[in-house]
Design a protein around this motif. Sequence first.
Motif, PDB file in Angstrom:
ATOM      1  N   GLU A 548      -9.461 -27.289   4.952  1.00 48.26           N
ATOM      2  CA  GLU A 548      -8.867 -27.747   3.705  1.00 48.26           C
ATOM      3  C   GLU A 548      -9.625 -27.222   2.489  1.00 48.26           C
ATOM      4  OE1 GLU A 548      -8.908 -31.974   4.192  1.00 48.26           O
ATOM      5  OE2 GLU A 548      -6.845 -32.002   4.932  1.00 48.26           O
ATOM      6  N   GLU A 626      -2.912 -29.430  12.959  1.00 45.05           N
ATOM      7  CA  GLU A 626      -3.341 -30.514  12.094  1.00 45.05           C
ATOM      8  C   GLU A 626      -3.272 -31.858  12.820  1.00 45.05           C
ATOM      9  OE1 GLU A 626      -0.612 -30.009   8.878  1.00 45.05           O
ATOM     10  OE2 GLU A 626      -1.986 -28.712   7.748  1.00 45.05           O
ATOM     11  N   THR A 628      -2.755 -36.068  12.206  1.00 38.86           N
ATOM     12  CA  THR A 628      -2.141 -37.016  11.266  1.00 38.86           C
ATOM     13  C   THR A 628      -2.474 -38.434  11.698  1.00 38.86           C
ATOM     14  OG1 THR A 628      -0.316 -35.487  10.843  1.00 38.86           O
ATOM     15  CG2 THR A 628       0.004 -37.786  10.208  1.00 38.86           C
ATOM     16  N   THR A 643      -2.978 -36.207   6.594  1.00 39.06           N
ATOM     17  CA  THR A 643      -2.969 -35.029   7.455  1.00 39.06           C
ATOM     18  C   THR A 643      -4.194 -34.191   7.138  1.00 39.06           C
ATOM     19  OG1 THR A 643      -0.558 -35.012   7.543  1.00 39.06           O
ATOM     20  CG2 THR A 643      -1.689 -32.972   8.137  1.00 39.06           C
ATOM     21  N   ARG A 645      -7.010 -30.983   8.775  1.00 32.24           N
ATOM     22  CA  ARG A 645      -7.344 -29.947   9.769  1.00 32.24           C
ATOM     23  C   ARG A 645      -8.857 -29.889   9.882  1.00 32.24           C
ATOM     24  NH1 ARG A 645      -4.756 -25.429  11.854  1.00 32.24           N
ATOM     25  NH2 ARG A 645      -2.982 -25.773  10.448  1.00 32.24           N
TER      26      ARG A 645
END
Length: 732
Positions: A548, A626, A628, A643, A645
Amino acid sequence: MNRIVLRGCWADVLAGYLQALGLLRVVAAQVDPGARLHWRGDVAVLDTMLSEEDLLAWLAHTYVPAPIVSPWNSGSGFAGNGKSRSAEQALQAVQDLGDERFRPLRRAITVGRQVVAEGRRRGWGGKKDELWDKTHKIDVVRLCRNTLPEDALAWLDVAVTLTLDDLAFNALAGTGGNFGRQDLSATYYDRLLHLMGPKAKPAQSRRWAEAALFGREDVAYLRDTVGQYDPGRAGGIHSASDEKGDGFANPWSFVLVMEGTLLFASAAVRRNGTGNASEAKPFFTRSTPLGHGSAAEAEPVKGEQWVPLWDQPARAGEVAHLIGEGRAQWRHRQATSGLEFAMALASLGVDRGLTAFHRFVIAERLGQNPLAIHAGKITVTSRPEETLLRGPYRWLEQVRRTTLPSGIATALRQVERQAFAVAAGEGRTALARFVIEFGRLHELVGKSGRLRKEVAPYTANGRADWLAALDHTSRELWLAAGFAGLRDAPRAAGPGIRELLTRAGNKGWQDTPGCGVELYGTTLVRALTEAHRIRVIKAQDAAPGAGEDEATRGVQTAYLYGERLPIDLLAAFAARDVRDDLVADYLRGLLALGCGPGTEASWPSRDRHLPDWTLSLLLPFFGTGELTVRVPDPRSGEQPLKTLRLAPRPGWVVRLAAGGVDAVVREALLRLGMAGLRPRIARPPASHADGLRLAAALLLPVTRRARERSLTRICIAETTDHAIPDTEGVPA
């Protein structure tokens, strides 16, 4: 019709089997055309209009012997030079008999003498005491085929196969009709004289018939040669526990055996897709020294005779057609070895209606005497495991055609032994052993500098579902399949982990495994960790960053495709609760054979193994896609979706391997905080996890939901049923 159980004709002794066939043949040809034979277990059953009493009386007083002559053999009595005096006397005695029953045999003997006279006139005679010059033996056999009566050719077809420029012999009849010094036709004449000659006693002949057909044990036998058909008595005095003290040769047994061999004529088999004369005998193959306790690699063996059983009554013509055709096909061609014959039975490559085959190995024992050694019974049934062996068998053929070092030759025999066991019906246990032994052999070939120039690594065609076929309740097998199935391409042939753990590279053999560590039970964890470390390096080169933002940036080391395993299997591996040696054995085999993604096997029943919290902490970082989760807002109480990663830092695997688990834990917790998540415990206790095993375990893929559940175990968050569909890779 009377149903007569032939209690003296057991199929697990070649003599007993041939006796039953011989009886059917003569009864159908001479007295009851409607006679039929089948097998109840291993015992022959004859359906005939004759009663037991009628049958015995008919044999003793009416039976007409088959015209069996061997003028091509020096010991058959045709030489007339005194070298085989007993054979010559027996031959002459039979020819002098006035009994009408001997007319076909007398006629064949007369023509046989004419063959000898004509051959000598043409200059084919041998030197000194030899009947024929060896260079003209094929000419003599051709002359016999053109001259002998039609009903005498069946024995010729059993004993000798004519090729374009040579002779081939059926081991069922020895070397052209003799076993060493025993000429079968001469012994046949001697036995007939005991049964029907001038000095024969009908009552004694009847008792011998009772003993041969119904197993009567109170009959005195002859103290004479038995031959290969009954090894339990062929050794002579004290050779068997049930030996008769007054003798061990039953004349009727031998006569009926000779009649039975006439059904094994080779003419029809030559039209059954084989061009090799040595393979043109019904249900006869070259020997595979496997599948029986007395198998020995260096033992002189002439081949294997397989004999069929059927449980529905069959007429003599039907049996003759069945045996004459000799159909046993595997991979769309006639089986040529004992192993291939067993595979043919497992794939229903034989005629319908057959229930089983007995296997006899024709081996030289008791000096140089060939004996028919019983080597087991295999039922005819479809075995799905057999289909998995077809591809590997082609690779084994390539290995077998090379000159093998002793160690690799031994490994090859081990693989073939397990393949035979699979075909013989030992099922998943044998298939598991096959996988293990194939992996060992594959690596040994890769280590041989000479062999790997001649034999390429095995490459699987298609997606073989080994998990579904094997004992999939084994945790070690599932773990091995999880490691073996790792790849970055959806197809089984795509780039995968095999080149890191074995010598089989994508373009051929490599000098060492890509990870630099040999894959054994004691080195399993080290090899997997090194593979993971190399994976990190390649991931850095391919994609320097992913995440991110800069704070959570790392490298994705996970493979894109593979078998997603339950987290408790990873936990069991990380906690040393599995056998590393068995995981390594399975893994080596599955890497060699190819373990494609996806399986029809169901998850093994297992005890829940709660993962160590360190594994739960790190698992969300090692995967693709990803995650969630619902993260509660402490002020509003709402649980919005979040969400994110996650990816591991490049140095984590090396640190774990070096024992720096706590340092990796601190950094992982820090990165979770930077991603907006709060740990459930502010200061978790010191980790007791084995860093090396943890680094190896984190190579294994789990589902995205399993990673999300691990994340919620560590952080204040909840999983959601409305998460992004779990579609990456191949879900379990």
